[in-house]
Design an enzyme around this catalytic site. Structure first.
Site, short mmCIF file in Angstrom:
data_model
loop_
_atom_site.label_atom_id
_atom_site.label_comp_id
_atom_site.label_asym_id
_atom_site.label_seq_id
_atom_site.Cartn_x
_atom_site.Cartn_y
_atom_site.Cartn_z
N GLY A 146 0.82 -1.22 0.00
CA GLY A 146 0.00 0.00 0.00
C GLY A 146 0.84 1.26 0.00
O GLY A 146 0.50 2.24 0.65
N THR A 173 2.79 4.20 -2.71
CA THR A 173 2.22 4.94 -3.86
C THR A 173 1.93 3.99 -5.01
O THR A 173 0.91 4.12 -5.69
CB THR A 173 3.19 6.04 -4.33
OG1 THR A 173 3.78 6.65 -3.19
CG2 THR A 173 2.48 7.09 -5.15
N ALA A 174 2.83 3.02 -5.24
CA ALA A 174 2.63 2.09 -6.36
C ALA A 174 1.35 1.28 -6.17
O ALA A 174 0.55 1.12 -7.10
CB ALA A 174 3.84 1.17 -6.50
N GLU A 228 9.12 12.68 -4.15
CA GLU A 228 8.29 13.89 -4.06
C GLU A 228 8.16 14.61 -5.38
O GLU A 228 7.50 15.64 -5.45
CB GLU A 228 8.93 14.84 -3.04
CG GLU A 228 9.04 14.22 -1.66
CD GLU A 228 9.82 15.09 -0.68
OE1 GLU A 228 10.74 15.79 -1.11
OE2 GLU A 228 9.48 15.05 0.50
N LYS A 253 5.43 21.88 -11.02
CA LYS A 253 6.82 21.67 -11.45
C LYS A 253 6.91 21.86 -12.95
O LYS A 253 6.21 21.19 -13.71
CB LYS A 253 7.23 20.23 -11.05
CG LYS A 253 8.60 19.82 -11.57
CD LYS A 253 8.97 18.42 -11.10
CE LYS A 253 10.22 17.91 -11.76
NZ LYS A 253 10.52 16.51 -11.41
N VAL A 283 1.46 -10.28 4.98
CA VAL A 283 1.43 -11.58 4.31
C VAL A 283 2.70 -12.33 4.69
O VAL A 283 3.82 -11.82 4.52
CB VAL A 283 1.30 -11.40 2.78
CG1 VAL A 283 1.69 -12.66 2.04
CG2 VAL A 283 -0.14 -11.00 2.44
N THR A 299 11.40 9.56 -12.34
CA THR A 299 10.67 8.73 -13.31
C THR A 299 9.95 7.53 -12.69
O THR A 299 9.27 6.79 -13.41
CB THR A 299 11.64 8.19 -14.37
OG1 THR A 299 12.80 7.70 -13.70
CG2 THR A 299 12.03 9.26 -15.36
C1 LIG Z 1 15.79 8.24 -2.31
C2 LIG Z 1 14.60 8.06 -3.19
C3 LIG Z 1 14.04 9.17 -3.83
C4 LIG Z 1 12.94 9.01 -4.69
N1 LIG Z 1 12.44 10.08 -5.36
C5 LIG Z 1 11.43 9.90 -6.25
C6 LIG Z 1 10.89 10.98 -6.98
O1 LIG Z 1 11.29 12.13 -6.82
N2 LIG Z 1 9.88 10.72 -7.84
C7 LIG Z 1 9.39 9.47 -8.03
O2 LIG Z 1 8.49 9.27 -8.87
N3 LIG Z 1 9.84 8.45 -7.30
C8 LIG Z 1 10.85 8.62 -6.44
N4 LIG Z 1 11.30 7.57 -5.71
C9 LIG Z 1 10.62 6.28 -5.85
C10 LIG Z 1 9.34 6.31 -5.02
O3 LIG Z 1 9.64 6.51 -3.66
C11 LIG Z 1 8.62 4.97 -5.18
O4 LIG Z 1 8.54 4.62 -6.52
C12 LIG Z 1 7.20 5.09 -4.66
O5 LIG Z 1 7.20 5.56 -3.35
C13 LIG Z 1 6.51 3.76 -4.73
O6 LIG Z 1 7.04 2.87 -3.80
P1 LIG Z 1 6.37 1.45 -3.65
O7 LIG Z 1 4.93 1.65 -3.45
O8 LIG Z 1 6.82 0.62 -4.80
O9 LIG Z 1 7.05 0.83 -2.36
P2 LIG Z 1 6.85 1.17 -0.79
O10 LIG Z 1 6.51 2.59 -0.54
O11 LIG Z 1 8.08 0.64 -0.11
O12 LIG Z 1 5.59 0.31 -0.35
C14 LIG Z 1 5.67 -1.07 -0.10
C15 LIG Z 1 4.37 -1.54 0.50
O13 LIG Z 1 4.40 -2.96 0.58
C16 LIG Z 1 3.92 -3.35 1.84
N5 LIG Z 1 4.44 -4.70 2.14
C17 LIG Z 1 5.70 -5.17 1.95
N6 LIG Z 1 5.76 -6.46 2.31
C18 LIG Z 1 4.51 -6.81 2.73
C19 LIG Z 1 3.94 -8.01 3.24
N7 LIG Z 1 4.64 -9.12 3.40
N8 LIG Z 1 2.63 -7.99 3.59
C20 LIG Z 1 1.87 -6.89 3.43
N9 LIG Z 1 2.37 -5.74 2.95
C21 LIG Z 1 3.67 -5.69 2.62
C22 LIG Z 1 4.37 -2.26 2.78
O14 LIG Z 1 3.62 -2.25 3.97
C23 LIG Z 1 4.10 -1.04 1.90
O15 LIG Z 1 2.73 -0.68 2.03
C24 LIG Z 1 12.38 7.71 -4.86
C25 LIG Z 1 12.92 6.62 -4.17
C26 LIG Z 1 14.02 6.78 -3.37
C27 LIG Z 1 14.60 5.58 -2.68
#
Ligand SMILES: Cc1cc2nc3c(=O)[nH]c(=O)nc-3n(C[C@H](O)[C@H](O)[C@H](O)COP(=O)(O)OP(=O)(O)OC[C@H]3O[C@@H](n4cnc5c(N)ncnc54)[C@H](O)[C@@H]3O)c2cc1C
Length: 506
Positions: free
Chosen positions: A15, A17-18, A52, A81, A188, A348
């Site tokens: 849960g 952003t992705a 962000e 932006k 999970v 990106t």
């Molecule tokens: C330093 C840095 C800077 C960034 N800057 C940018 C930017 O400027 N622009 C941009 O577009 N992107 C940026 N990103 C990327 C961006 O942060 C991510 O693409 C975005 O936040 C999506 O993350 P996510 O949802 O894939 O993962 P996460 O935010 O890590 O979410 C993972 C989710 O999975 C859940 N989860 C994991 N394992 C389990 C399990 N076993 N059971 C249940 N739930 C589980 C967690 O609870 C969480 O809800 C940046 C990343 C980094 C590291």
């Protein structure tokens, strides 16, 4: 072939952003056909909580799910932006910084002159080759204009946003739940595989079991379903992209906010400065092979001017840079950090989330929910990763800094054949647009982006050897362009006026 009419069950694990972007796109596409979308997230694991900045594609995402700026922007402390300013990446005289603008319709008038100048200067003429003279969004970012013009100025400009990533996730979560996505808070702990090697169900820490037709892995860098369970290999980009760590902290915001990200080259990487309505987001993306977390934090503190201030607490993060070999394997699709990450220099990551999910929807719908398009899909997403990687690598490989081994090693780094040919075409004084067309890579980064990057670093023959021709005519053309851009910009509402006009803003 499966029956298109049969509603499917989709389970999204994660849960961040992705996960919530995916949930919204899927419920929008298939909710009215009776598809069930469930999202499970573990609050104890939490989200990465950074990210962000966006590209203009986030605007099309918001539009596609029917969200309005005046609603979601204030809720996420968002600002506009118009592009990214790159400070200190080049040491060439006259090129201490440059702006990478998002496209504007009036670029059609100015970009051809810029391209001609780049070409002429690479071929020995002393003409203006700095990109910052030629683009409306560059001028507007500097002069703090928003991307909204009055009715009487019908030319549009593309733009992205800055936002608080935690708040954006919450907002998208609220929207998705209202639209019928089932939300479960649990971890999970077990994944069950069927005889075909596909995911059959997942089990949470209370023993509850969830079956589905498709499983979407949005578990961030853990990649619990695709990489850990299905053992899809990860292809690291570490040979090309050295940065693997980041340190971040917020600082108070100034009164006036410019609609731009600033990316400043530091000793072992680069720092972002991102304006939100609540604060400035700061982060230093660096390579742990060249510096330590403590040194990096010190450098960021010095750069931002906060020094040792104890009330400013830094967060340290590790980044896994690269992509998976296949994003869709069996009945599992990885979206977000679980499918890969190219460091955040051009913001990106959410582009990949949106593109992956939209293409997945199209690949399934156009093949009557069979796996017929799966190989095509995986190749398409991989090509996008490679193309974006190359554009990011170009920022490092053409740098002219020599203050640390980090920058010297980056300048001598290996590049792909595609990037090699782009840079060679530029330095050989050829038409860069022809090369981008030949390689069919203009869809990923357009000619303006490549020209701004290479010209913005001042990659030209030495100034002393350049010939002057029709200097007065050249200056008159530059003045005309400057005047045109300045007058266009007067039509656009000041950035702060637009933010203040949003309900509940600040
Ligand atoms: C330093 C840095 C800077 C960034 N800057 C940018 C930017 O400027 N622009 C941009 O577009 N992107 C940026 N990103 C990327 C961006 O942060 C991510 O693409 C975005 O936040 C999506 O993350 P996510 O949802 O894939 O993962 P996460 O935010 O890590 O979410 C993972 C989710 O999975 C859940 N989860 C994991 N394992 C389990 C399990 N076993 N059971 C249940 N739930 C589980 C967690 O609870 C969480 O809800 C940046 C990343 C980094 C590291």
């Amino acid at each position: 072939m499966e029956d298109l009419e049969k509603p499917k069950k989709i389970l999204i694990l994660g849960g961040g952003t992705a996960g919530w972007m995916t949930a919204n796109l899927l419920i929008r596409a298939w909710g009215d056909r009776g598809f069930e979308v469930t999202l499970i997230e573990a609050p104890d694991i939490g989200i990465i909580g950074v990210g962000e900045g966006s590209t203009p594609l986030l605007r099309s995402f918001m539009n596609s799910i029917g969200l309005k700026e005046q609603d979601w922007m204030p809720a996420c402390n968002a600002t506009y932006k118009l592009g990214i300013r790159f400070d200190g990446w080049s040491t060439m005289a006259g090129f201490p910084r440059y702006f990478h603008p998002f496209p504007a319709q009036v670029d059609d008038y100015t970009a051809p002159v810029f391209f001609q100048n780049c070409f002429a200067r690479r071929n020995g003429l002393d003409v203006e080759g700095h990109p910052d003279h030629f683009f409306l969004n560059t001028y507007m970012a500097e002069h703090k204009r928003s991307p909204y013009a009055g009715e009487s100025f019908p030319f549009t400009t593309q733009y992205g946003y800055h936002f608080d990533s935690g708040l954006l996730g919450q907002y998208l979560g609220d929207v998705a739940r209202r639209r019928g996505v089932r939300h479960v808070q649990a971890e999970v702990t077990e994944v069950k595989i069927n005889a075909r090697g596909e995911i059959e169900s997942v089990v949470d820490d209370t023993g509850q079991r969830y079956e589905a037709d498709y499983f979407i892995d949005c578990t961030g860098f853990r990649s619990t379903l695709l990489q850990k369970t299905l053992k899809v290999p990860f292809v690291p980009f570490a040979d090309n992209l050295f940065n693997d760590s980041a340190v971040v902290f917020p600082t108070p915001r100034p009164e006036d906010l410019a609609p731009q990200t600033i990316s400043t080259a530091l000793k072992f990487g680069w720092a972002w400065t991102i304006p939100l309505t609540s604060r400035i987001g700061n982060g230093y993306v660096y390579s742990s092979a060249y510096t330590t977390p403590e040194e990096a934090e010190r450098e960021l503190r010095t750069f931002t001017g906060v020094g040792e201030a104890a009330d400013i607490e830094a967060r340290h993060l590790k980044m896994k840079v690269g992509r998976v070999l296949k994003h869709w394997e069996g009945n599992c699709l990885a979206v977000g950090l679980s499918q890969g990450f190219i460091e955040p220099l051009e913001a990106t990551a959410l582009v990949f989330v949106q593109t992956t999910v939209k293409r997945f929807i199209w690949a399934l719908e156009s093949a009557n929910f069979s796996t017929e398009k799966r190989d095509w899909f995986n190749e398409d997403i991989n090509q996008r990763f490679e193309a974006v990687r190359d554009y990011i690598v170009a920022h490092y490989v053409v740098n002219s800094r020599s203050d640390t081994d980090y920058w010297r090693d980056n300048a001598n780094n290996k590049v792909s054949g595609s990037l090699y040919d782009v840079i060679a075409s530029w330095t050989a004084g050829k038409d860069l647009n022809d090369e981008l067309k030949r390689q069919k890579i203009s869809d990923f980064y357009p000619p303006v982006s490549w020209h701004c990057l290479l010209a913005g670093y001042g990659i030209y023959p030495a100034k002393e050897g350049l010939k002057t021709r029709d200097a007065a005519k050249h200056q008159a053309k530059l003045d005309e362009i400057h005047d045109f851009i300045r007058r266009c910009s007067l039509n656009y509402v000041p950035h702060m006026d637009l933010l203040h006009a949003q309900p509940q803003a600040m």
